[in-house]
Write a protein that holds these residues in place. Structure first.
Motif, PDB file in Angstrom:
ATOM      1  N   PRO A 255       0.787  -1.008   0.016  1.00 61.28           N
ATOM      2  CA  PRO A 255       0.018   0.010   0.044  1.00 61.28           C
ATOM      3  C   PRO A 255       0.784   1.303  -0.061  1.00 61.28           C
ATOM      4  O   PRO A 255       1.925   1.624   0.598  1.00 61.28           O
ATOM      5  CB  PRO A 255      -0.849  -0.121   1.256  1.00 61.28           C
ATOM      6  N   PRO A 256       0.424   1.971  -0.928  1.00 66.44           N
ATOM      7  CA  PRO A 256       1.390   3.428  -0.836  1.00 66.44           C
ATOM      8  C   PRO A 256       1.693   4.015   0.360  1.00 66.44           C
ATOM      9  O   PRO A 256       0.450   4.315   1.196  1.00 66.44           O
ATOM     10  CB  PRO A 256       0.515   4.339  -1.815  1.00 66.44           C
ATOM     11  N   GLY A 257       2.548   4.382   0.837  1.00 68.68           N
ATOM     12  CA  GLY A 257       3.119   5.210   2.046  1.00 68.68           C
ATOM     13  C   GLY A 257       3.478   4.172   3.101  1.00 68.68           C
ATOM     14  O   GLY A 257       4.253   4.597   4.123  1.00 68.68           O
TER      15      GLY A 257
ATOM     16  N   ASP B 143       2.701  11.450   5.669  1.00 68.60           N
ATOM     17  CA  ASP B 143       4.089  11.340   5.568  1.00 68.60           C
ATOM     18  C   ASP B 143       4.913  12.739   5.379  1.00 68.60           C
ATOM     19  O   ASP B 143       4.309  13.677   5.663  1.00 68.60           O
ATOM     20  CB  ASP B 143       4.412  10.675   4.180  1.00 68.60           C
ATOM     21  N   PHE B 144       5.915  12.853   4.878  1.00 64.83           N
ATOM     22  CA  PHE B 144       6.702  13.961   4.720  1.00 64.83           C
ATOM     23  C   PHE B 144       6.209  14.858   3.911  1.00 64.83           C
ATOM     24  O   PHE B 144       6.687  16.162   3.835  1.00 64.83           O
ATOM     25  CB  PHE B 144       8.271  13.665   4.236  1.00 64.83           C
TER      26      PHE B 144
ATOM     27  N   GLU C 177      -1.948  12.060   3.083  1.00 64.02           N
ATOM     28  CA  GLU C 177      -2.518  11.251   4.280  1.00 64.02           C
ATOM     29  C   GLU C 177      -2.496   9.604   3.826  1.00 64.02           C
ATOM     30  O   GLU C 177      -3.318   9.330   2.835  1.00 64.02           O
ATOM     31  CB  GLU C 177      -4.030  11.671   4.501  1.00 64.02           C
ATOM     32  N   ILE C 178      -1.443   8.506   4.211  1.00 61.46           N
ATOM     33  CA  ILE C 178      -1.290   7.511   3.922  1.00 61.46           C
ATOM     34  C   ILE C 178      -2.122   6.532   4.417  1.00 61.46           C
ATOM     35  O   ILE C 178      -2.342   5.190   3.980  1.00 61.46           O
ATOM     36  CB  ILE C 178       0.003   7.260   3.773  1.00 61.46           C
ATOM     37  N   MET C 179      -2.666   6.893   5.645  1.00 61.04           N
ATOM     38  CA  MET C 179      -3.292   5.786   6.573  1.00 61.04           C
ATOM     39  C   MET C 179      -4.555   6.545   7.468  1.00 61.04           C
ATOM     40  O   MET C 179      -4.273   7.571   7.986  1.00 61.04           O
ATOM     41  CB  MET C 179      -2.385   4.988   7.365  1.00 61.04           C
ATOM     42  N   THR C 180      -5.460   5.759   7.701  1.00 58.81           N
ATOM     43  CA  THR C 180      -6.567   6.474   8.430  1.00 58.81           C
ATOM     44  C   THR C 180      -6.764   5.076   9.571  1.00 58.81           C
ATOM     45  O   THR C 180      -7.151   4.299   9.045  1.00 58.81           O
ATOM     46  CB  THR C 180      -7.777   7.053   7.421  1.00 58.81           C
TER      47      THR C 180
ATOM     48  N   CYS D 285      -5.700   1.821   4.675  1.00 56.94           N
ATOM     49  CA  CYS D 285      -4.428   2.116   3.734  1.00 56.94           C
ATOM     50  C   CYS D 285      -4.567   1.900   2.296  1.00 56.94           C
ATOM     51  O   CYS D 285      -4.462   0.505   2.184  1.00 56.94           O
ATOM     52  CB  CYS D 285      -3.337   1.550   4.513  1.00 56.94           C
ATOM     53  N   PRO D 286      -4.660   2.466   1.334  1.00 58.45           N
ATOM     54  CA  PRO D 286      -5.039   4.092   1.493  1.00 58.45           C
ATOM     55  C   PRO D 286      -6.198   4.419   2.354  1.00 58.45           C
ATOM     56  O   PRO D 286      -7.050   3.298   2.195  1.00 58.45           O
ATOM     57  CB  PRO D 286      -4.695   4.640   0.198  1.00 58.45           C
TER      58      PRO D 286
END
Length: 294
Positions: free
Chosen positions: A75-77, A144-145, A149-152, A177-178
């Motif tokens: 998953p991205p992130g 992330d940097f 928003e990569i996860m909730t 995620c995402p």
């Protein structure tokens, strides 16, 4: 006279991450300009040395973990987690909660062993925060940097007026995620003397268990929550709430260490990560000093 100097050069983001850095953050490689002052009638300027004086109107630089390359079937992130076997969850200290009865949204810094920032977690709970206190339903957003928003993580409201063994009163956390794509659940199990959770897949199939100590209110020692296989025979990892002295006893400034195997499936790492926050809210989140008790 004040000489602001040349502005710092922008640093391109790592490969695989479009866009730039989030507003208010600086890359550790970005140069800074420091003001210089001319001596009366003199020639040599006096300069503030980097790191010695606080520069007004400039945020403190944050060192971020280098962005990993995109990976298939990840998953991205979550690519960051594939490179780590432990992370630190550091809750921000909120003086307002100590001085008033106002409950503020929680904020956390997620760092690696090199003290590099991996994620930032912010609570997004406005309607129920001061009504339900530590039992409040919440939404945690992991960025992330680049501020993506990569996860909730979502905790629904569960009434605790029912019998403790009733499934409708057991706490639960959903991890997406995402955001919008569920990868699993953290589900509480009723136990007479200790905290017990199951880590479930998106199909609600039990995959691992988390087993806490008999007492999570120990003063002067760490609280260890063991991550085990379903049969309880194999130790997979741990969630450790570190004892930080008076800061742990008096204020909401918890420090957790999360350990898991380096080669563990990245989704399961994310589920252990999510379990840490449900544990924090259930056992270590303090209501502001009112006529309330934990």
């Amino acid at each position: 006279f004040l000489n602001t100097g040349a502005p710092g050069l922008a640093v391109p983001p790592p490969a695989g991450y479009p866009g730039g850095l989030p507003v208010g953050y600086y890359s550790p490689q970005q140069p800074y300009a420091f003001p210089s002052y001319q001596l009366p009638g003199g020639i040599h300027p006096i300069q503030y040395q980097p790191g010695k004086y606080h520069m007004p109107n400039q945020p403190v630089p944050i060192t971020w973990m280098p962005g990993p390359a995109l990976m298939p079937n990840c998953p991205p992130g979550l690519e960051y987690l594939t490179q780590l076997d432990n992370i630190h969850v550091l809750q921000h200290f909120e003086p307002l909660e100590m001085m008033t009865s106002f409950e503020t949204n929680n904020r956390y810094d997620i760092k690696n062993n090199l003290d590099q920032m991996v994620y930032i977690v912010t609570e997004d709970t406005d309607d129920f925060r001061n009504a339900y206190r530590t039992l409040r339903p919440f939404v945690l957003r992991v960025t992330d940097f680049m501020g993506r928003e990569i996860m909730t993580m979502q905790r629904p409201f569960r009434c605790t007026c029912c019998c403790l063994c009733c499934p409708s009163s057991r706490q639960e956390l959903e991890v997406q995620c995402p955001p919008g794509v569920t990868i699993g659940f953290v589900a509480e199990h009723w136990n007479l003397c200790r905290a017990v959770y199951s880590l479930q897949s998106e199909k609600r199939e039990n995959v691992m268990r988390v087993r806490g100590p008999c007492s999570t209110y120990g003063c002067g020692s760490d609280s260890v929550f063991e991550v085990k296989s379903l049969d309880g025979m194999s130790n997979i990892g741990s969630i450790i709430r570190k004892w930080n002295g008076l800061l742990s006893a008096m204020g909401d400034a918890d420090h957790f260490e999360i350990h898991f195997p380096l080669d563990l499936d990245v989704k399961m790492k994310a589920m252990i990560f999510g379990a840490c926050f449900l544990i924090d809210f259930m056992y270590f989140e303090r209501s502001p000093p009112q006529n309330s008790s934990r």
